[in-house]
Write an enzyme that holds these catalytic residues in place. Structure first.
Site, mmCIF file in Angstrom:
data_model
loop_
_atom_site.group_PDB
_atom_site.id
_atom_site.type_symbol
_atom_site.label_atom_id
_atom_site.label_comp_id
_atom_site.label_asym_id
_atom_site.label_seq_id
_atom_site.Cartn_x
_atom_site.Cartn_y
_atom_site.Cartn_z
ATOM 1 N N ARG A 152 8.524 -8.938 14.528
ATOM 2 C CA ARG A 152 9.677 -9.835 14.319
ATOM 3 C C ARG A 152 9.539 -10.571 12.980
ATOM 4 O O ARG A 152 9.486 -11.793 12.915
ATOM 5 C CB ARG A 152 9.818 -10.851 15.468
ATOM 6 C CG ARG A 152 10.298 -10.241 16.767
ATOM 7 C CD ARG A 152 10.456 -11.292 17.858
ATOM 8 N NE ARG A 152 11.495 -12.250 17.527
ATOM 9 C CZ ARG A 152 12.781 -12.124 17.850
ATOM 10 N NH1 ARG A 152 13.187 -11.054 18.498
ATOM 11 N NH2 ARG A 152 13.642 -13.041 17.533
ATOM 12 N N VAL B 37 7.444 2.713 16.893
ATOM 13 C CA VAL B 37 8.762 2.714 16.251
ATOM 14 C C VAL B 37 8.758 3.848 15.226
ATOM 15 O O VAL B 37 7.895 3.890 14.344
ATOM 16 C CB VAL B 37 9.049 1.368 15.558
ATOM 17 C CG1 VAL B 37 10.397 1.403 14.852
ATOM 18 C CG2 VAL B 37 8.998 0.220 16.563
ATOM 19 N N LEU C 182 3.903 -1.115 23.439
ATOM 20 C CA LEU C 182 4.789 -0.290 24.269
ATOM 21 C C LEU C 182 4.983 1.115 23.715
ATOM 22 O O LEU C 182 5.312 2.036 24.467
ATOM 23 C CB LEU C 182 6.161 -0.956 24.410
ATOM 24 C CG LEU C 182 6.195 -2.350 25.029
ATOM 25 C CD1 LEU C 182 7.625 -2.885 25.049
ATOM 26 C CD2 LEU C 182 5.611 -2.334 26.436
ATOM 27 N N SER D 280 -1.626 -7.068 8.896
ATOM 28 C CA SER D 280 -1.684 -8.022 10.002
ATOM 29 C C SER D 280 -2.688 -9.147 9.738
ATOM 30 O O SER D 280 -3.781 -8.923 9.217
ATOM 31 C CB SER D 280 -2.088 -7.295 11.287
ATOM 32 O OG SER D 280 -2.492 -8.216 12.282
ATOM 33 N N GLY E 135 1.309 -0.783 7.606
ATOM 34 C CA GLY E 135 0.772 -1.140 6.295
ATOM 35 C C GLY E 135 -0.562 -1.846 6.349
ATOM 36 O O GLY E 135 -1.199 -2.065 5.316
ATOM 37 N N GLY E 136 -0.996 -2.247 7.542
ATOM 38 C CA GLY E 136 -2.311 -2.863 7.684
ATOM 39 C C GLY E 136 -2.394 -4.301 7.222
ATOM 40 O O GLY E 136 -3.486 -4.810 6.974
ATOM 41 N N TYR F 125 4.442 -23.408 6.451
ATOM 42 C CA TYR F 125 3.357 -22.473 6.149
ATOM 43 C C TYR F 125 2.186 -23.284 5.599
ATOM 44 O O TYR F 125 2.342 -24.033 4.633
ATOM 45 C CB TYR F 125 3.861 -21.491 5.095
ATOM 46 C CG TYR F 125 3.182 -20.161 5.056
ATOM 47 C CD1 TYR F 125 3.778 -19.038 5.619
ATOM 48 C CD2 TYR F 125 1.952 -19.996 4.438
ATOM 49 C CE1 TYR F 125 3.171 -17.788 5.560
ATOM 50 C CE2 TYR F 125 1.332 -18.756 4.375
ATOM 51 C CZ TYR F 125 1.957 -17.655 4.941
ATOM 52 O OH TYR F 125 1.345 -16.434 4.885
ATOM 53 N N ARG G 136 -7.829 -15.353 -2.365
ATOM 54 C CA ARG G 136 -8.848 -15.492 -1.318
ATOM 55 C C ARG G 136 -10.088 -14.671 -1.675
ATOM 56 O O ARG G 136 -11.221 -15.099 -1.428
ATOM 57 C CB ARG G 136 -8.302 -15.062 0.044
ATOM 58 C CG ARG G 136 -9.301 -15.329 1.161
ATOM 59 C CD ARG G 136 -8.730 -15.058 2.529
ATOM 60 N NE ARG G 136 -8.535 -13.637 2.754
ATOM 61 C CZ ARG G 136 -8.148 -13.124 3.928
ATOM 62 N NH1 ARG G 136 -7.894 -13.935 4.944
ATOM 63 N NH2 ARG G 136 -7.993 -11.834 4.076
#
Length: 569
Positions: free
Chosen positions: A228, A285, A282, A151, A148-149, A489, A426
């Protein structure tokens, strides 16, 4: 989708010609509403002015995109498979980044990119991925999986030193629920599906996963596994590692999967834990079997006001100790409370205004809460109606012992829904010389207060030393509770006018804040992952031997570094 900011193109905060803030579009509860307090809060908090604007570059500058370094033999073999691909500049740049501040700032400013994917490929199913990986191995092509980009750890950035052809493997077309097993309450799903689509499709059959990360509108199931991930309702449904039953992964050595879909196996270390958090290093998925549940019969929001942050943390600790946390319980500090108040929409009636005034008078005058100290916890209960009402009473009784006052369902619901629009702010900030970012950690209960205080003080100190002219905003919330600790957070923002390189200044301050987190007993990450942004601390976090173990797995599964995004290690 916006090409240079968060979320949908039709949804954004802006200051209109009257100087009033509003949120555009029709997708959210806040959409189309005027926010009369936001301008004053924005200008007073950051020393900014809505009369001084820093507009973004209106369109992608194609000359800033480096030419594609195509592996012709790979392209010819790929054509024979019929799998769609592109090497258009727009497609390549869109998948060259996540949502770190420096990535979005570079897009807005029209800056030249050092390295982007040379092409994008769209597999339609597991077998397509197998073909792509086989061809990548045959022709020594570098693959970077793309979900989904969303990150925020620089995980999608292309390593500038990579000289091979880089292919972005976009999983977005692998977006189907392949089957639902109603007897075992599991669903088998392609990993490219986006969170909100997964929930919508399951809801049509009367089920849900309950996994709701803040990014669920845009993040993918495969991305959740690879990082995760944690969701807002993990107290009832669990984190991603609790939901996953079976994972299918395509690697350069072949396909990894377990022989059965049993709920638990005692067959040595769990191979799923090599995949969970592997961040695309690795393999890809492709399919996931995960737990599902019937849609809850009853859902109820709530909120509690505490006189100060210490009382709120003590309450959340007791709730965790008694193991009675609702689906979601989140504690906002005073800075975040003030910020949330600034996002309240224009009141539509005199009666509503009067009631709000009475509430404020009761809390601040009658109960003596200091408006500059009080904090708010938002709550969400789910389940059958009778149990929810019993559960609600238990939590409010605990809150009362720490001086907490019930603050109504509406505040709880608003707090929960604001989660999905807060990222849009933002972009508004950058329009007016304000940069902002968030970061998170997990920490033992006895370190929560010290960590929150010390990180805020460190940010303020670092900003002052680095020439930030106006007081930064530092804010935190406790978002997840566990038996032994909590997730904290942080939000951090400042006015960058007068700084030659605001992004570099921000990164220096954030680096110092991360060091402070580690020094105060916090983790490197709770749910954002490591990427490239935090990998310098991996040895400190898991020991040099732990890093060696991960490296050994990488060397065996991917000896030629086909999955060469260089995250983690």
């Amino acid at each position: 989708m916006k090409w240079n900011g968060w979320g949908y193109s039709d949804s954004k905060f802006l200051f209109n010609k009257k100087g009033q803030a509003e949120f555009t579009g029709k997708r959210y509860r806040l959409s189309g509403m005027v926010l009369p307090s936001l301008q004053d809060w924005f200008e007073n908090t950051f020393g900014a002015s809505v009369n001084h604007k820093s507009p973004a570059t209106p369109a992608l500058n194609a000359s800033a995109v480096p030419p594609a370094r195509l592996n012709k033999a790979f392209v010819e073999d790929l054509k024979a498979t019929g799998i769609p691909f592109s090497h258009e500049a727009e497609d390549r740049v869109f998948r060259a980044h996540g949502h770190c501040l420096h990535e979005i700032f570079a897009l807005r400013e029209g800056k030249k990119f050092e390295r982007v994917p040379d092409m994008v490929v769209w597999p339609n199913c597991h077998n397509d991925v197998v073909k792509i990986v086989e061809l990548a191995c045959k022709h020594n092509v570098c693959l970077i999986p793309y979900g989904g980009g969303t990150s925020v750890t620089s995980a999608l950035e292309c390593p500038p030193e990579e000289t091979r052809c880089i292919v972005s493997l976009d999983t977005s077309q692998m977006n189907r629920i392949l089957w639902i097993d109603e007897k075992n309450l599991v669903a088998h799903v392609e990993a490219g599906i986006i969170g909100q689509d997964l929930e919508r499709l399951l809801n049509e059959s009367g089920y849900c996963t309950g996994h709701e990360p803040d990014s669920m509108e845009f993040s993918s199931l495969g991305g959740w596994v690879a990082t995760r991930a944690s969701g807002m309702k993990k107290n009832v449904y669990g984190n991603i590692e609790d939901l996953v039953i079976h994972i299918k992964v395509v690697t350069p050595r072949g396909v990894i999967e377990k022989s059965c879909q049993g709920p638990r196996m005692s067959t040595g270390p769990d191979i799923h834990h090599f995949i969970l958090g592997s961040e695309g290093t690795l393999g890809v998925v492709t399919e996931v079997t995960m737990k599902i549940r019937p849609i809850p019969e009853y859902q109820k929001y709530g909120s509690v006001v505490f006189p100060n942050f210490e009382a709120g943390v003590a309450c959340l600790r007791e709730v965790a100790k008694q193991r009675c946390a609702p689906a979601s319980i989140r504690l906002m500090d005073n800075e975040q409370f003030q910020f949330g108040h600034a996002l309240k929409p224009q009141v539509s009636s005199i009666f509503t205004n009067f009631v709000e005034g009475l509430k404020k008078f009761y809390i601040t005058k009658f109960k003596g809460f200091d408006p500059h100290q009080l904090v708010v916890a938002t709550l969400l209960f789910e389940g059958d109606r009778e149990r929810v009402l019993q559960h609600e009473k238990q939590v409010y009784d605990i809150a009362a012992t720490f001086g907490g006052l019930a603050a109504g369902e509406d505040n709880g619901q608003r707090g929960y829904i604001l989660t999905f629009v807060i990222a849009y702010l933002r972009d508004l900030g950058m329009d007016y010389y304000v940069v902002a970012e968030s970061f998170e950690t997990s920490v033992p209960w006895d370190r929560v207060l010290d960590l929150c205080r010390n990180v805020k003080e460190r940010i303020n100190r670092e900003c002052k030393e680095r020439g930030v002219q106006f007081q930064p905003l530092t804010s935190c919330r406790v978002t997840q509770t566990y038996d032994a600790g909590a997730c904290v957070y942080f939000y951090f923002a400042f006015n960058y006018r007068g700084l030659a390189d605001p992004v570099h200044t921000y990164e220096q301050v954030e680096h110092a804040a991360r060091e402070e987190i580690l020094a105060n007993g916090g983790s490197l990450s709770h749910h954002h992952g490591v990427g490239k942004l935090r990998k310098e601390w991996m040895k400190e976090s898991i020991s040099s031997l732990g890093v060696g173990m991960l490296q050994s797995v990488k060397d065996y599964v991917d000896p030629d570094n086909i999955f060469g995004n260089r995250n983690l290690l």
